[in-house]
Design a protein around this motif. Sequence first.
Motif, short mmCIF file in Angstrom:
data_model
loop_
_atom_site.label_atom_id
_atom_site.label_comp_id
_atom_site.label_asym_id
_atom_site.label_seq_id
_atom_site.Cartn_x
_atom_site.Cartn_y
_atom_site.Cartn_z
N ALA A 27 0.99 -1.22 -0.22
CA ALA A 27 -0.09 0.28 0.40
C ALA A 27 1.10 0.91 -0.10
O ALA A 27 0.22 2.35 -0.32
N LEU A 28 2.36 1.21 0.50
CA LEU A 28 3.01 2.83 0.20
C LEU A 28 3.76 1.93 -0.91
O LEU A 28 3.82 3.13 -1.29
N CYS A 29 4.65 1.39 -0.55
CA CYS A 29 5.31 1.18 -2.24
C CYS A 29 5.79 0.50 -3.29
O CYS A 29 5.88 0.73 -4.38
N GLY A 30 3.73 0.23 -3.71
CA GLY A 30 3.61 -1.00 -4.61
C GLY A 30 4.63 -1.65 -5.17
O GLY A 30 4.13 -2.09 -6.37
N ASP A 31 5.49 -1.74 -4.33
CA ASP A 31 5.75 -3.41 -4.26
C ASP A 31 5.57 -4.48 -4.65
O ASP A 31 3.80 -5.41 -3.49
N ASP A 32 5.53 -4.83 -5.79
CA ASP A 32 4.10 -6.31 -6.05
C ASP A 32 4.92 -7.70 -6.31
O ASP A 32 4.51 -8.54 -7.01
N SER A 33 6.12 -7.72 -5.26
CA SER A 33 7.10 -9.04 -5.72
C SER A 33 7.33 -10.02 -5.55
O SER A 33 7.89 -10.61 -5.60
N GLU A 34 6.06 -10.66 -4.65
CA GLU A 34 5.95 -11.68 -3.69
C GLU A 34 5.37 -12.53 -4.86
O GLU A 34 5.23 -12.59 -5.52
N GLU A 35 6.39 -13.16 -4.58
CA GLU A 35 6.90 -14.93 -5.47
C GLU A 35 4.85 -16.03 -5.32
O GLU A 35 3.89 -15.69 -4.77
#
Length: 142
Positions: A27-35
């Motif tokens: 929700a903050l940085c927008g990282d969506d790299s979860e496997e």
Amino acid sequence: MLRRMCRYGLSIAQYNAILRAQEFACALCGDDSEEDDFGIPHVKASQWHIDHDHACCGPGVSCGNCVRGLLCRKCNVEYLPAYERLPMHMRDSPLFNAYLAAPPAQQPTAQVIEGRDNMYLPTSHSFIMDRQFAAPLECAPE
């Protein structure tokens, strides 16, 4: 994962609804790299941390009403706590202020959609891939 969700007062459907409302990213940085796990429960702990307002319930548990969103480890453990420790007159980040003022978990878009959010394990590949089919359903007039 499920034990952590219970500690924070969230059901699987609520967790999925929050993740969907955040567009499957931090929700903050927008990282969506979860496997991807291809529908199989994670062997390792999920990277998503359940963020809640510590002023309400303190660290480690939540009533469920103070859950703000799902964050990556770095945002939940490093960035947001450091920002919240700043004096109010120094909190000038539009990103953090918007998150704190209107947390994704407390927005109407994070309401559980029956038949969608309650159908999958949290962060399962099926749930994430289903977003392309669910988007038209979420916008369909009743």
